[in-house]
Design a protein around this motif. Structure first.
Motif, PDB file in Angstrom:
ATOM      1  N   THR A 168       0.844  -1.193   0.000  1.00 37.16           N
ATOM      2  CA  THR A 168       0.000   0.000   0.000  1.00 37.16           C
ATOM      3  C   THR A 168       0.880   1.245   0.000  1.00 37.16           C
ATOM      4  O   THR A 168       2.053   1.196   0.384  1.00 37.16           O
ATOM      5  CB  THR A 168      -0.933   0.056   1.223  1.00 37.16           C
ATOM      6  N   GLY A 169       0.319   2.349  -0.415  1.00 33.66           N
ATOM      7  CA  GLY A 169       1.021   3.629  -0.400  1.00 33.66           C
ATOM      8  C   GLY A 169       0.047   4.756  -0.170  1.00 33.66           C
ATOM      9  O   GLY A 169      -1.152   4.624  -0.472  1.00 33.66           O
ATOM     10  N   LYS A 170       0.529   5.856   0.371  1.00 36.48           N
ATOM     11  CA  LYS A 170      -0.300   7.037   0.603  1.00 36.48           C
ATOM     12  C   LYS A 170       0.387   8.266   0.028  1.00 36.48           C
ATOM     13  O   LYS A 170       1.617   8.389   0.112  1.00 36.48           O
ATOM     14  CB  LYS A 170      -0.563   7.257   2.094  1.00 36.48           C
ATOM     15  N   GLY A 171      -0.417   9.144  -0.533  1.00 39.67           N
ATOM     16  CA  GLY A 171       0.086  10.412  -1.042  1.00 39.67           C
ATOM     17  C   GLY A 171      -0.740  11.562  -0.526  1.00 39.67           C
ATOM     18  O   GLY A 171      -1.950  11.412  -0.300  1.00 39.67           O
ATOM     19  N   VAL A 172      -0.099  12.707  -0.321  1.00 38.95           N
ATOM     20  CA  VAL A 172      -0.780  13.879   0.203  1.00 38.95           C
ATOM     21  C   VAL A 172      -0.605  15.049  -0.745  1.00 38.95           C
ATOM     22  O   VAL A 172       0.404  15.136  -1.471  1.00 38.95           O
ATOM     23  CB  VAL A 172      -0.257  14.258   1.607  1.00 38.95           C
ATOM     24  N   ALA A 173      -1.582  15.930  -0.762  1.00 42.83           N
ATOM     25  CA  ALA A 173      -1.476  17.192  -1.503  1.00 42.83           C
ATOM     26  C   ALA A 173      -2.388  18.206  -0.824  1.00 42.83           C
ATOM     27  O   ALA A 173      -3.409  17.846  -0.229  1.00 42.83           O
ATOM     28  CB  ALA A 173      -1.869  17.014  -2.962  1.00 42.83           C
ATOM     29  N   MET A 174      -2.011  19.482  -0.919  1.00 46.14           N
ATOM     30  CA  MET A 174      -2.824  20.556  -0.354  1.00 46.14           C
ATOM     31  C   MET A 174      -2.797  21.737  -1.322  1.00 46.14           C
ATOM     32  O   MET A 174      -1.739  22.164  -1.771  1.00 46.14           O
ATOM     33  CB  MET A 174      -2.291  20.986   1.013  1.00 46.14           C
ATOM     34  N   THR A 175      -3.973  22.222  -1.648  1.00 47.86           N
ATOM     35  CA  THR A 175      -4.088  23.388  -2.523  1.00 47.86           C
ATOM     36  C   THR A 175      -5.046  24.390  -1.894  1.00 47.86           C
ATOM     37  O   THR A 175      -6.118  24.011  -1.422  1.00 47.86           O
ATOM     38  CB  THR A 175      -4.611  22.995  -3.919  1.00 47.86           C
ATOM     39  N   HIS A 176      -4.653  25.653  -1.912  1.00 46.40           N
ATOM     40  CA  HIS A 176      -5.545  26.726  -1.481  1.00 46.40           C
ATOM     41  C   HIS A 176      -6.117  27.371  -2.736  1.00 46.40           C
ATOM     42  O   HIS A 176      -5.386  27.970  -3.540  1.00 46.40           O
ATOM     43  CB  HIS A 176      -4.773  27.761  -0.658  1.00 46.40           C
ATOM     44  N   SER A 177      -7.418  27.239  -2.923  1.00 44.16           N
ATOM     45  CA  SER A 177      -8.067  27.824  -4.099  1.00 44.16           C
ATOM     46  C   SER A 177      -9.497  28.198  -3.742  1.00 44.16           C
ATOM     47  O   SER A 177     -10.114  27.584  -2.871  1.00 44.16           O
ATOM     48  CB  SER A 177      -8.057  26.847  -5.282  1.00 44.16           C
ATOM     49  N   PHE A 178     -10.020  29.243  -4.399  1.00 44.59           N
ATOM     50  CA  PHE A 178     -11.391  29.703  -4.190  1.00 44.59           C
ATOM     51  C   PHE A 178     -11.649  29.994  -2.709  1.00 44.59           C
ATOM     52  O   PHE A 178     -12.711  29.704  -2.176  1.00 44.59           O
ATOM     53  CB  PHE A 178     -12.388  28.680  -4.748  1.00 44.59           C
ATOM     54  N   HIS A 179     -10.624  30.543  -2.043  1.00 49.28           N
ATOM     55  CA  HIS A 179     -10.673  30.960  -0.635  1.00 49.28           C
ATOM     56  C   HIS A 179     -10.763  29.783   0.335  1.00 49.28           C
ATOM     57  O   HIS A 179     -11.068  29.982   1.512  1.00 49.28           O
ATOM     58  CB  HIS A 179     -11.847  31.913  -0.381  1.00 49.28           C
TER      59      HIS A 179
END
Length: 749
Positions: free
Chosen positions: A605-616
Motif C-alpha cells: 500500500t502507499g499514501k500520497g498527500v497534496a494541499m491546494t488553497h483555491s477559491f478561498h
C-alpha cells in the motif's frame, strides 16, 4: 426588461410566479440602483428582485443556476433564516437574465494577489471592483461563488422583507413595530393577534423598505449550519425534473448539428441529398460553418446528419497533440506574461557547495468537460421575439449572443434557465444557444429542440488547455529554501473573456498561474512566472480552471522536494504552512489525523498527500492505493477543508467528494488528443471517468476557522491528481510527471 408575469405564464417549465396582490422584496440598494426585472403586470406588485410573497406563499428568485451544487437548497435557507418562514415552504425558481442578479462574488478572485492573506485595503478594492459585474450585468454561476455572493444579499433580503411586513402590521394594528414579533410566516402582536405575510403583502408594497437591517446571529439559526434535505432531489430521482434536454413545447420539431471537427475551420461544401430524402426529415439548414438537420425526432435528425456528406477545411492550429505541446513547451522560454510572486532572490538563492538543487518538468493534456447531458437548447423564433429554454451558467450573455445572431435586440430575447445535467464551466459558453437560435430562426414559428450528439459534444468543447511546467527547487538543511516555477499554456481568461465580452483583459493573467503562485507556503525565495502560448484551439473555464493543472505541478514538486530533503512529505508541507497560514496548516494536521498518516503502512500500500488553497478554501487530500496483482486500486481517500462558514455540511461534503472524483478521473485516464487537426475522442468509451467499482472510500472533515465563506464546488479538484500521483510514488517509487497516469500504470477496473 421583459414582463415577469408574462414570462412566467408562458413558461412551460416553472409555472406561474405572478405576484397577484403581493410584493417582492430585496436589498434596498438594488431597488435604488438597478432596474427591477420583475415588472408587474395587471394586479401585480413588486419592490425588488429576490423574494415574492403572494397568496401562494413565498417564492425565492434564484440568481444562480442549479447544476448539482445544491444552491436551490442553501439559498432558500438563507432567506428563511431571516424572513422567519419554514425553509421547506420557500419555492425556488430561476429568475430572468437581469443586471440586478449580477455576481459580485466573482470579484473576490480579481486581485493579482494571494487569497489567503488579503489586507483590509485589498478587501476594500474588491468591494469597489464589484461595480464591474454590476455594470455589465455579470449574471454568472461559476468560480465557486454562489453562496459567497448570496450570503449577505439574501439574508439581508429576508430581513428587509420581515421588517417591512412588521411595519405594515404595526400600521394596521396601530401599535409600535418594536412590540411585534414574527414566526412561521406570521407577524404576532403582544395580545396574540396574528397576521399572515400574505395578508400584509399588498400594504407592505406601499412602504419604503428599511435601508439596512441587523442580521440574526448564527446562534439563532434554525436551518443554516446543518444538513438539510435537498429540495431538488425528489424531482431528480423521480425523473420529473426538467433539464434543457427535456423541454417539450406544442408543435416542437427536433434538430441536431454538425460542425467542423477541425475546430474553427471552414465548411467548404456539403451534399444533403440522401438526408433530405429520409422520411420524417424536414430540412437541412446551411449554417455557414456547419449544418443542422431538423426532423420529427432527435434520433432521426442524428441519423440524417450522419448521412450528409461534408467537405471540411483545415484546422487553424497545429494538427497533432505533439505539435501543440511543442508550442506550449516553447513558451516556457518566452518572456513571462506575469510574475505575481517573486519573494526573496531566487536567482542567487542556491549555495552550490552545500544546497541540493532539484529540477523537474511536467505536462498535462487537454481535457473535455464531458457533461452527462450533452449541449442542448430549445428555441422558438416568431419574427420579433425569441425564447430559449436551456441550462445556462450565463443567461445574460446567452441572450445577447442569440440576439446578435438573429438580428434582434437583447430585449426581444428571453432565456429560461433549466436544471443542468452538469456544467463545470461548459455551460457558461453560449455557442449551443446561438446555434439553437439560428435553427429556430430558419424554422420561424416552430419551436425546435436542438440536441448535440455525444460525439459532437465531446469533439466540440471549449477544452481545459494542455499545460507544461518547469520547476526548480533549492533544499537547505531539510527545508525548502527556494522554489522557481514556470507554467505555460494558452490563456483561458483571455480567450474566454474575449469571446464572452468582446475584450481580452490586458496585463498579468492571474488565472493562468493560480494554484502555484498563491500557495500558503513560507518559502523565503519563491517565484512563479506565467508564459502564454498562442494557440487557437478553443478553450474555456473548466472545474477549478488554472488550479487544475498548477495544483498538479506544485504539489507533485513539493513531494519531490520533500523526498530530496529526506523529510516526510506531509510534515515537510506542514512546516511551511504553519509559518504562513494557520487554516492551511490546520487542514494538513486534520488530514494527517484522519488518515493515520504516521502509522505503519501495510505491505503493498502507499499514501500520497497534496494541499491546494483555491477559491478561498484550503483543501488537503490523502489518497491510499494498493497493489492488486500489478494493477493499482484506490482504496481510501481523506479530505479536510476549511470553508470558513459551513452553511450546509452535507452539501459541502458532497461537493468535496464530487471535486475529488472529477480530479481523480482527469488524473487517471482522461485526455483529449489531436490527429489531423481533429479530436480523437468520441464518447465515454475513449474518454472514461472513475467508475463506482474504482471509487475509494472517502471521509471528509469540515473546518470553520478562516473567518470568511470559501468556495466548495471546485477546491477539492486541484489536490486530487497530485495526491494520487504521490501515492503511486509511495507505493512503487515511480515518479510520474505527465498525465494521465494510465500511460504508465494500470488501474483496477
Amino acid at each position: 426588461m421583459p414582463n415577469w408575469g408574462k414570462i412566467a405564464r408562458r413558461s412551460f417549465l416553472i409555472g406561474s410566479a405572478a405576484v397577484a396582490g403581493g410584493v417582492a422584496f430585496g436589498i434596498w440598494q438594488y431597488r435604488r440602483d438597478l432596474p427591477n426585472p420583475l415588472e408587474p403586470g395587471e394586479g401585480e406588485v413588486t419592490l425588488n428582485p429576490w423574494i415574492i410573497i403572494d397568496a401562494q406563499g413565498v417564492t425565492l428568485i434564484a440568481a444562480r443556476a442549479e447544476m448539482g451544487q445544491g444552491v436551490y437548497t442553501t439559498l432558500p435557507a438563507l432567506v428563511a433564516e431571516e424572513l422567519d418562514v419554514a425553509w421547506d415552504q420557500v419555492r425556488v425558481i430561476h429568475g430572468p437574465a437581469a443586471k440586478a442578479y449580477y455576481n459580485a462574488g466573482l470579484m473576490s478572485h480579481a486581485l493579482p494577489s494571494t487569497d489567503y492573506d488579503r489586507t483590509a485595503w485589498q478587501e476594500m478594492m474588491i468591494e469597489a471592483m464589484s461595480i464591474i459585474p454590476k455594470t455589465i450585468g455579470l449574471q454568472v454561476t461559476g468560480g465557486s461563488t454562489s453562496t459567497l455572493d448570496a450570503y449577505d444579499k439574501l439574508r439581508q433580503a429576508g430581513a428587509t422583507a420581515r421588517e417591512t411586513l412588521k411595519q405594515a402590521a404595526a400600521r394596521r394594528l396601530s401599535v409600535d413595530v418594536e412590540t411585534l414579533t414574527t414566526r412561521d410566516g406570521r407577524v404576532i402582536a403582544q395580545d396574540g393577534t396574528e397576521l399572515t405575510y400574505q395578508e400584509l403583502a399588498e400594504a407592505a408594497a406601499a412602504i419604503d423598505p428599511p435601508r439596512r437591517v441587523a442580521l440574526r446571529p448564527a446562534s439563532d439559526w434554525k436551518y443554516l449550519g446543518r444538513a438539510m434535505p435537498r429540495l431538488d432531489m425528489v424531482e431528480k430521482v423521480t425523473g420529473t425534473a426538467t433539464f434543457g434536454i427535456d423541454v417539450r413545447l406544442p408543435g416542437m420539431r427536433f434538430a441536431t448539428v454538425r460542425m467542423n471537427p477541425r475546430l474553427g475551420g471552414p465548411m467548404l461544401s456539403f451534399d444533403a441529398t440522401e438526408a433530405e430524402a429520409m422520411p420524417g426529415v424536414d430540412r437541412v439548414i446551411d449554417l455557414g460553418t456547419g449544418i443542422a438537420v431538423v426532423a420529427s425526432n432527435t434520433w432521426l435528425a442524428m441519423q440524417a446528419a450522419d448521412a450528409v456528406r461534408i467537405d471540411w477545411g483545415p484546422a487553424p492550429y497545429p494538427e497533432t497533440s505533439e505539435a501543440l505541446m511543442d508550442v506550449i513547451r516553447a513558451a516556457l522560454d518566452d518572456p513571462p506574461n506575469s510574475t505575481l510572486r517573486d519573494d526573496g532572490d531566487v536567482d542567487s538563492a542556491a549555495d552550490m557547495a552545500t544546497d541540493r538543487v532539484i529540477e523537474a518538468d511536467y505536462t498535462v493534456p487537454w481535457l473535455a468537460h464531458a457533461t452527462m447531458e450533452p449541449m442542448s437548447a430549445a428555441a422558438h423564433f416568431t419574427g420579433d421575439r425569441l425564447e430559449i429554454w436551456t441550462g445556462s451558467q450565463a443567461p445574460g450573455f446567452a441572450e445577447r449572443a442569440a440576439a446578435e445572431a438573429t438580428g434582434l435586440s437583447p430585449e426581444q430575447v428571453t432565456c429560461h434557465v433549466t436544471y443542468m445535467g452538469g456544467g463545470f464551466g461548459r455551460r457558461g459558453e453560449y455557442d449551443f444557444v446561438v446555434l439553437a437560435a439560428r435553427v429556430a430562426q430558419a424554422m420561424q414559428g416552430t419551436p425546435v429542440q436542438v440536441t448535440w450528439s455525444r460525439e459532437e459534444d465531446m469533439r466540440h468543447d471549449f477544452y481545459r488547455p494542455a499545460a507544461a511546467a518547469r520547476m526548480r527547487g533549492v533544499i537547505r538543511n531539510g527545508f525548502a529554501h527556494a522554489l522557481d516555477g514556470r507554467v505555460a499554456a494558452p490563456s483561458v481568461t483571455r480567450q474566454s473573456m474575449a469571446r464572452l465580452t468582446g475584450n481580452a483583459p490586458p496585463g498579468p493573467d492571474k488565472g493562468h498561474v493560480e494554484g502555484m503562485f498563491n500557495q500558503p507556503y513560507a518559502i523565503p525565495n519563491y517565484r512563479v512566472s506565467g508564459h502564454l502560448a498562442e494557440l487557437s484551439v478553443p478553450i474555456g473555464f473548466w472545474r477549478s480552471v488554472g488550479n487544475s493543472f498548477n495544483g498538479f505541478f506544485m504539489e507533485s514538486f513539493m513531494d519531490e522536494m520533500a523526498i530530496a530533503a529526506g523529510r516526510d512529505p506531509l510534515a515537510f508541507r506542514l512546516d511551511l504552512a504553519e509559518r504562513e497560514h494557520g487554516p492551511s496548516a490546520a487542514v494538513l494536521r486534520a488530514v494527517a489525523e484522519m488518515s493515520a498518516w504516521t502509522a505503519p503502512r501495510p505491505e503493498g500500500t502507499g499514501k500520497g498527500v497534496a494541499m491546494t488553497h483555491s477559491f478561498h478554501t484550503p483543501v488537503a487530500v490523502v489518497v491510499e492505493v494498493a497493489d492488486r496483482g500489478g494493477d493499482i486500486a484506490l482504496t481510501r481517500a481523506w479530505i479536510a477543508c476549511d470553508v470558513g462558514r459551513a452553511l450546509d455540511p452535507a452539501i459541502i461534503e458532497a461537493q468535496m467528494v464530487g471535486g475529488l472524483v472529477y480530479g481523480l478521473s482527469a488524473a487517471m485516464m482522461e485526455e483529449i488528443s489531436f490527429a489531423g487537426g481533429e479530436v480523437e475522442q468520441w464518447n465515454y468509451t475513449d474518454y472514461d471517468a472513475l467508475r463506482i467499482s474504482q471509487m475509494p472510500e472517502v471521509s471528509v472533515r469540515i473546518l470553520e476557522t478562516t473567518g470568511h465563506i470559501g468556495g466548495v464546488g471546485e477546491p477539492a479538484t486541484p489536490p486530487a491528481a497530485p495526491a494520487l500521483a504521490n501515492a503511486i510514488y509511495d507505493l512503487r517509487g515511480e515518479r510520474i510527471r505527465d498525465l494521465p497516469l494510465n500511460r504508465r500504470v494500470g488501474f483496477m477496473a
